[in-house]
Design an enzyme around this catalytic site. Sequence first.
Site, PDB file in Angstrom:
ATOM      1  N   HIS A 122      44.774  31.109  51.851  1.00 51.39           N
ATOM      2  CA  HIS A 122      44.846  32.120  52.904  1.00 51.39           C
ATOM      3  C   HIS A 122      44.061  31.664  54.137  1.00 51.39           C
ATOM      4  O   HIS A 122      42.876  31.331  54.030  1.00 51.39           O
ATOM      5  CB  HIS A 122      44.284  33.451  52.409  1.00 51.39           C
ATOM      6  CG  HIS A 122      45.148  34.129  51.400  1.00 51.39           C
ATOM      7  ND1 HIS A 122      46.087  35.085  51.749  1.00 51.39           N
ATOM      8  CD2 HIS A 122      45.243  33.995  50.049  1.00 51.39           C
ATOM      9  CE1 HIS A 122      46.704  35.518  50.656  1.00 51.39           C
ATOM     10  NE2 HIS A 122      46.210  34.865  49.612  1.00 51.39           N
ATOM     11  N   GLU A 144      48.405  39.492  39.037  1.00 53.39           N
ATOM     12  CA  GLU A 144      46.992  39.229  39.296  1.00 53.39           C
ATOM     13  C   GLU A 144      46.227  40.535  39.085  1.00 53.39           C
ATOM     14  O   GLU A 144      45.533  40.707  38.093  1.00 53.39           O
ATOM     15  CB  GLU A 144      46.781  38.704  40.710  1.00 53.39           C
ATOM     16  CG  GLU A 144      45.319  38.411  41.032  1.00 53.39           C
ATOM     17  CD  GLU A 144      45.049  38.264  42.527  1.00 53.39           C
ATOM     18  OE1 GLU A 144      43.985  37.726  42.857  1.00 53.39           O
ATOM     19  OE2 GLU A 144      45.884  38.716  43.342  1.00 53.39           O
ATOM     20  N   HIS A 153      48.685  27.716  47.645  1.00 54.94           N
ATOM     21  CA  HIS A 153      48.176  29.091  47.808  1.00 54.94           C
ATOM     22  C   HIS A 153      46.800  29.047  48.461  1.00 54.94           C
ATOM     23  O   HIS A 153      45.782  28.868  47.801  1.00 54.94           O
ATOM     24  CB  HIS A 153      48.092  29.777  46.432  1.00 54.94           C
ATOM     25  CG  HIS A 153      47.936  31.262  46.507  1.00 54.94           C
ATOM     26  ND1 HIS A 153      48.854  32.150  46.001  1.00 54.94           N
ATOM     27  CD2 HIS A 153      46.955  32.035  47.042  1.00 54.94           C
ATOM     28  CE1 HIS A 153      48.450  33.395  46.206  1.00 54.94           C
ATOM     29  NE2 HIS A 153      47.287  33.345  46.843  1.00 54.94           N
ATOM     30  N   ASP A 202      42.882  33.384  56.658  1.00 53.17           N
ATOM     31  CA  ASP A 202      41.740  34.235  56.987  1.00 53.17           C
ATOM     32  C   ASP A 202      40.676  34.228  55.897  1.00 53.17           C
ATOM     33  O   ASP A 202      39.634  34.873  56.049  1.00 53.17           O
ATOM     34  CB  ASP A 202      42.195  35.670  57.285  1.00 53.17           C
ATOM     35  CG  ASP A 202      43.106  36.248  56.219  1.00 53.17           C
ATOM     36  OD1 ASP A 202      43.758  35.470  55.511  1.00 53.17           O
ATOM     37  OD2 ASP A 202      43.186  37.478  56.091  1.00 53.17           O
ATOM     38  N   ASP A 220      43.041  29.716  46.969  1.00 52.51           N
ATOM     39  CA  ASP A 220      43.105  31.120  47.388  1.00 52.51           C
ATOM     40  C   ASP A 220      42.310  31.330  48.682  1.00 52.51           C
ATOM     41  O   ASP A 220      42.902  31.336  49.761  1.00 52.51           O
ATOM     42  CB  ASP A 220      42.622  32.049  46.288  1.00 52.51           C
ATOM     43  CG  ASP A 220      43.158  33.472  46.434  1.00 52.51           C
ATOM     44  OD1 ASP A 220      44.086  33.670  47.245  1.00 52.51           O
ATOM     45  OD2 ASP A 220      42.668  34.373  45.741  1.00 52.51           O
ATOM     46  N   HIS A 264      52.883  37.497  45.494  1.00 49.60           N
ATOM     47  CA  HIS A 264      51.675  37.755  44.721  1.00 49.60           C
ATOM     48  C   HIS A 264      52.046  38.671  43.557  1.00 49.60           C
ATOM     49  O   HIS A 264      52.555  39.783  43.770  1.00 49.60           O
ATOM     50  CB  HIS A 264      50.633  38.475  45.582  1.00 49.60           C
ATOM     51  CG  HIS A 264      49.791  37.591  46.438  1.00 49.60           C
ATOM     52  ND1 HIS A 264      50.252  37.020  47.601  1.00 49.60           N
ATOM     53  CD2 HIS A 264      48.497  37.188  46.298  1.00 49.60           C
ATOM     54  CE1 HIS A 264      49.263  36.305  48.151  1.00 49.60           C
ATOM     55  NE2 HIS A 264      48.195  36.388  47.373  1.00 49.60           N
ATOM     56  N   GLY A 314      48.105  41.864  49.625  1.00 53.71           N
ATOM     57  CA  GLY A 314      47.454  43.167  49.654  1.00 53.71           C
ATOM     58  C   GLY A 314      47.435  43.784  48.272  1.00 53.71           C
ATOM     59  O   GLY A 314      47.671  43.114  47.265  1.00 53.71           O
TER      60      GLY A 314
END
Length: 352
Positions: free
Chosen positions: A21, A208, A19, A23, A292, A205, A178
Amino acid sequence: MPTPLTHEALRGAPKVLLHDHLDGGLRPQTVIELADACGHQGLPTTDPVALGNWFRDNANSGSLVRYLEGFAHTCGVMQDEEALVRVASEAVQDLAADGVVYAEIRYAPELFTERGLSLEQAVEAVQEGFRQGREASGGKIRVGTLLCAMRQNDGWQRIADLVVRYRDAGVVGFDIAGPEAGFPPSRELSAFEYLRRENAHFTIHAAEAAGAESAWEAVQLAGAERLGHGVRLAEDIKGDEVGRLAAYVRDRRIALEMCPTSNVQTGAVASLAEHPIKRMHELGFRVTVNTDNRLMSDVTLTGEFATVVEQFGFGADDLRKFTVNAAKAAFLPHEERRALIRDVIEPGYAAL
């Protein structure tokens, strides 16, 4: 005598990352240079150290609005093919230098189309960057790509189509990212049904920003193979009593992609001391440790391992278990997962 679990010892241990990201993991200097090249306005500073601190402070602010400001800058400079190739290549090189031997890096292609790139151009540029990064790292790391649909937007099917179309080019799965609350997987179940028909993998996801009911939708309605974060599944555990949903997740060996530092920053847990990772590990859940957003949270996977060692007293056997869990849950063919565990992970932790 066992080697002390120092930061340097942990860096040398083979690690598997599920996991992360794209960006959320840029180098601060790269953000500055790409902003200058593309005319992106509004960076708070052009000093790389200060910029890195700014991203970290935003993540630690307790404000989701401030946290998301960082992505406006990273996505803002990732709007052309050259930038995407560079960011993807550097991500792979940074992970390889951190001892990661297999990583699944995720991103939402639609976030990189503001200046005219097509979804396909975005995917192909990132894949080229991953290829260059692996080559620059001497082939020490393998990377799989997860393509995300944005939960609040329509058109999840477009991204699911890309997963199937590019799976022979290194795309290994699908995700939705998102805002979790208010945008459940049931919003477009047809995308998950399509992926299952096409024998494609996906994680979601869940649990969370929303509670255990989010994990129920992800698992029981959509059929998720893994849960992104999954920390609030602990709401279905009372002492030694594991509720029916949590027991189902555990019994089906559905991996939890936990990101301890990020889970605190986003408010999924109140503090690191209250993170359920140790309890769920002891209860037999397939727990994994992840980063993350490396830039936003100012973390590496080695650093996250060091954090949980210090906070919870985990030893080398626990870290080996987390790594084997991640390898078993990776979206790789069975024989390749076995080889990764047998030939890379087990020897590495025997040495540790």
